[in-house]
Motif scaffolding. Structure first.
Motif, PDB file in Angstrom:
ATOM      1  N   ILE A 117     123.677  16.323 114.554  1.00 60.40           N
ATOM      2  CA  ILE A 117     122.672  15.303 114.855  1.00 60.40           C
ATOM      3  C   ILE A 117     122.518  14.329 113.695  1.00 60.40           C
ATOM      4  CG2 ILE A 117     120.191  14.956 115.232  1.00 60.40           C
ATOM      5  CD1 ILE A 117     120.382  17.573 116.976  1.00 60.40           C
ATOM      6  N   SER A 160     122.437  20.901 114.029  1.00 58.99           N
ATOM      7  CA  SER A 160     121.597  20.062 113.166  1.00 58.99           C
ATOM      8  C   SER A 160     122.458  19.132 112.319  1.00 58.99           C
ATOM      9  CB  SER A 160     120.679  20.925 112.296  1.00 58.99           C
ATOM     10  OG  SER A 160     121.444  21.916 111.648  1.00 58.99           O
ATOM     11  N   ILE A 205     122.444  26.584 115.530  1.00 54.14           N
ATOM     12  CA  ILE A 205     121.459  25.718 114.867  1.00 54.14           C
ATOM     13  C   ILE A 205     122.120  24.934 113.739  1.00 54.14           C
ATOM     14  CG2 ILE A 205     119.369  25.733 113.433  1.00 54.14           C
ATOM     15  CD1 ILE A 205     118.548  28.257 115.092  1.00 54.14           C
ATOM     16  N   ASN A 206     122.911  25.654 112.975  1.00 57.70           N
ATOM     17  CA  ASN A 206     123.631  25.059 111.867  1.00 57.70           C
ATOM     18  C   ASN A 206     124.506  23.881 112.312  1.00 57.70           C
ATOM     19  OD1 ASN A 206     125.064  24.669 109.563  1.00 57.70           O
ATOM     20  ND2 ASN A 206     125.137  26.865 109.063  1.00 57.70           N
TER      21      ASN A 206
END
Lengths: 260, 264, 334
Positions: free
Chosen positions: B238, B235, B231-232
């Protein structure tokens, strides 16, 4: 003497044509210095954390990287076409040099100047000055070691690229050899065991371009000087010999012409 | 739909085209072998000197697999900056422009087509080398988890390199920019030393920069495939992709209006 | 609606200047001087849809720059243009769907792959349905006789075959207009003829407009009805190809062959005898001074004619004449 005059004329013309693209020239020169600096920063980070690699410290890295950059730069400036010799051979463009009354090999490799080499050349001196080992007699040794290391490097290029006489186009191999030479030249030589070291003095003579000159610059020893001298003479002799053998093959028309 | 299939077929044709000379393709990929070998020497000695099994959370084996993936990402990407700047300088951008597609999407699809086999072969040779030297990776499934991050990394690389290439609109020679970008990626992406080994302050800076998203993130995810890290990494990636792709599009529009193509 | 409308189109490039010598090189390194080149000075012309228009001029005349502006690749420094109703440099993509381009010196086919792959790619790029694309490729491969060539890697084709594929590829999406920049460059006579035949056929059957640049006068004679001649970025001549000949080609050449041996005396007033044989004669005269009728009358009086050819000198000579005239005029002005 005539040959020297001829070389001077070629170098002058090379410089002029490089200056023709002034922005390009300046940006390549400065860009290469910045490039080298950023690259070297990673070694500063490394040695800051891990102190030394079997006795090889950051000061040694400064000198090794310096001499390597200067030697690489010197060859790029004076014999920039040596990097593309296999192309010249495989595409049949030696015909041009053969049709002129000057030494073929010398003419072919000096016909191009790589502008970024100027940046490498000067960066090397800077790196030496920052190494913490700087001294005026050391600078003299630096210049001498630079000439010998550049000789070994030029010889290595000629050798690997001359294989094109027998095997045709081999851009990948040339690039691989060049990369190996530079990479092994930069890394601390203390990393390698004795078998690997034999390779670094023979097949890929990176030790003669990095570690040994660095040792010699730090402190004069007959051992390192004789290693460099024998290396330079031996390799350039071998390179010229192989090139000439190849040239015979080329002249007899059996050099491979690869379809593009 | 037709737009998607347009760029898909550009991707396909470059993919096929990259196989036109398999010898060339394989030869280029062999470069990773000496790199991995020398990394092994360096880190073996360093770990031994430190007298530690684990440095900043990574074992010798982790470190080498990490470096393998980092090199694969870097060596797999095609020289987009050079291609684009040559397109601009020799005027061939003109001939790419006179077809009904978006120039940047065309270049992106083509770049991805060129990347796939290069990267796969690098991963193969690099992986075999590392496997032989230190054994299998701890989390082979980490590769699949890292895969989207690897794709994201290439998108980031594309954005930056395309900007460098397009700067040929204003400057004569972009090669200096490509070297410097490469070296910045080298140092801030952690291509010789994993960022974890950096002093804390430098780590903080490096991890916030796009280079970390383009190299360190996916490589680290491969050796430590946790959901939290995924996730880190994703994100942050992105965010950078959005920022850089909009910047690229902006630069392209600006460049286009003052386009002067050589020759007449 | 005209296919192309151009008004006062102009393009100026910036270039660096430098004197010879190392000193000057050094100096220009730090203090460069710039000059400007007017590639296109002030161009105005019009092309009807379905027309075949020749755009002729020597190297550096501004032909390619004009084509680049008309396809929207290059923004003009000044002036206006409409191509199929679009302003090219503002609506490049929309225009691109409607036109085809071939640049003789810039192949668009993928060099290492069979031409078929590029055709399929182009089908996608122009957003054709697969079935439609297939049909169209079939049709073009017959029209251009490509049946045996499409599955061979392009690098293995001859230049003439390659160029036929290039032109066919540019017609894949049924453009209303194609711009051909030097399509016959480097081709041999037969290959040139093949290309010309195919272009003419597509023009007649599909009504596609053709704007053709070339420095081969043969392309003009074979294809174009109208011609624009440019030099130094300006139009130096614009008219029908036929009236171009009429105006600048008053010279006629006549070659006669007789059935029986004839006397060698052909001296006619105002006629230059080029060659005399036992069975025939070749002569040249200025039709504005001596009437064709009187010459023919004289020739037929000499014996039974078996064959007669009346021809114009090649167009190259005409263009050379126009250039000379334009040059002389510009010198006069100065």
């Amino acid at each position: 003497m005539k040959t020297l005059q001829f070389l001077l004329a070629i170098w002058k013309a090379n410089l002029q044509s490089a200056l023709e693209y002034r922005v390009s020239f300046l940006s390549q020169m400065i860009g290469m210095m910045v490039n080298n600096f950023i690259y070297f920063a990673i070694w500063i980070i490394f040695f800051d954390r891990f102190k030394d690699v079997r006795g090889w410290g950051v000061g040694d890295m400064y000198i090794t990287f310096g001499i390597l950059a200067s030697a690489f730069g010197l060859v790029s400036i004076l014999f920039g076409n040596a990097f593309m010799l296999s192309d010249v051979i495989a595409k049949g463009r030696l015909d041009y040099y053969l049709s002129l009354p000057k030494p073929v090999l010398l003419h072919a490799i000096s016909s191009r100047m790589v502008a970024s080499g100027v940046g490498d050349f000067f960066y090397g001196f800077l790196s030496y000055a920052l190494s913490g080992y700087f001294s005026w007699d050391g600078l003299l040794r630096y210049v001498l070691a630079l000439l010998l290391a550049a000789t070994v490097f030029a010889a290595f290029l000629i050798l690997t690229q001359s294989l094109a006489f027998w095997f045709g186009m081999m851009n990948n191999f040339s690039a691989l050899a060049l990369n190996a030479m530079l990479t092994f030249g930069i890394y601390p030589i203390t990393l390698f065991d004795n078998y690997a070291k034999i390779i670094l003095f023979t097949l890929i003579p990176a030790a003669l371009m990095g570690a040994i000159p660095a040792e010699f610059i730090r402190a004069f020893t007959w051992q390192s000087l004789s290693q460099m001298l024998i290396g330079a003479i031996g390799f350039i002799g071998l390179a010229v010999f192989v090139f000439n053998r190849g040239l015979k093959r080329y002249e007899s028309g059996s050099a491979i012409q690869v379809e593009v | 739909m037709k737009t998607v299939s347009k760029y898909w077929s550009i991707f396909q044709i470059t993919l096929i085209n990259s196989l036109a000379y398999p010898g060339e393709l394989i030869g280029r990929s062999l470069m990773i072998i000496p790199f991995m070998w020398i990394f092994y020497q360096l880190w073996k000695v360093t770990f031994a000197a430190a007298g530690a099994e684990v440095i900043s959370g990574l074992t010798l084996r982790d470190t080498l697999w990490y470096l393998m993936l980092a090199e694969t990402i870097e060596l797999g990407r095609p020289p987009i900056a050079r291609t684009l700047s040559e397109n601009v300088k020799d005027g061939s951008i003109a001939y790419i422009l006179n077809k009904p597609y978006d120039f940047l999407w065309y270049q992106f699809s083509a770049a991805m087509g060129e990347t796939i086999f290069r990267a796969a072969l690098n991963a193969l040779f690099g992986g075999l080398t590392v496997w032989t030297l230190v054994g299998a990776p701890n989390h082979p499934q980490g590769f699949w988890i890292a895969l989207p991050a690897i794709l994201g990394a290439w998108i980031l690389h594309f954005c930056v390199n395309a900007m460098i290439g397009l700067s040929a609109f204003i400057v004569e020679d972009v090669s200096a920019f490509t070297w410097i970008y490469q070296k910045l990626a080298f140092i801030f992406g952690g291509m010789l030393i994993p960022l974890d080994f950096y002093p804390n302050w430098l780590q903080a800076i490096a991890k916030a920069l796009p280079f970390a998203s383009a190299i360190y993130g996916p490589a680290r995810l491969f050796v430590t495939p946790t959901l939290e890290l995924l996730i880190n990494v994703m994100s942050l990636q992105i965010v950078w992709i959005l920022v850089l792709s909009f910047t690229l599009a902006f630069i392209y529009r600006r460049g286009l209006t003052q386009l002067t193509v050589n020759g007449g | 609606m005209p296919a192309i409308q151009v008004q006062n189109l102009q393009k100026t490039f910036q270039t660096k200047r430098k004197a010879a010598g190392l000193g000057a090189s050094m100096k220009s390194l730090f203090k460069p001087e710039y000059g400007s080149v007017e590639a296109v000075r002030s161009l105005s012309f019009q092309m009807e849809s379905g027309e075949v228009l020749g755009f002729i001029g020597p190297n550096g005349a501004g032909k390619s720059t004009t084509i680049k502006m008309l396809t929207g690749i290059l923004h003009p420094s000044r002036g206006a243009a409409k191509v199929l109703g679009f302003t090219p440099w503002l609506e490049r993509q929309s225009l691109a769907f409607q036109i085809g381009t071939v640049f003789g010196q810039r192949p668009q086919l993928w060099y290492h792959l069979p031409a078929m792959d590029t055709f399929i790619l182009f089908g996608k790029i122009y957003e054709l349905d697969d079935a439609e694309a297939k049909k169209r490729i079939q049709f073009l491969s017959e029209a251009f006789e490509l049946q045996d060539l499409l599955d061979v890697p392009v690098r293995k084709l001859s230049l003439g075959q390659r160029m036929r594929c290039e032109v066919a590829a540019s017609l894949l999406h049924r453009p209303k207009l194609i711009l051909l920049d030097e399509p016959s460059i480097g081709l041999d006579v037969v290959a040139k003829q093949n290309i010309r035949d195919a272009i003419r056929r597509m023009n007649q059957e599909e009504g596609v407009g053709v704007l053709l640049t070339s420095h081969d006068a043969g392309d003009l004679e074979a294809l174009c009805k109208r011609v624009i001649i440019v030099n130094h970025g300006q139009i130096v001549y614009e008219d029908k190809v036929s009236s171009l000949k009429r105006k600048f080609l008053t010279t006629k050449m006549v070659e006669v062959r007789y059935a029986k041996e004839v006397a060698k005396d052909f001296s006619i007033h105002g006629v230059e005898i080029l060659k005399v044989g036992r069975y025939g004669v070749k002569l040249k005269f200025d039709a504005s001074q001596t009437s064709v009728d009187s010459v023919l009358a004289h020739l037929s009086a000499s014996g039974d004619m078996a064959d007669i050819t009346i021809s114009d000198p090649p167009l190259e000579e005409v263009i050379a004449k126009i250039y000379e005239q334009a040059k002389a005029e510009s010198v006069d002005k100065q």
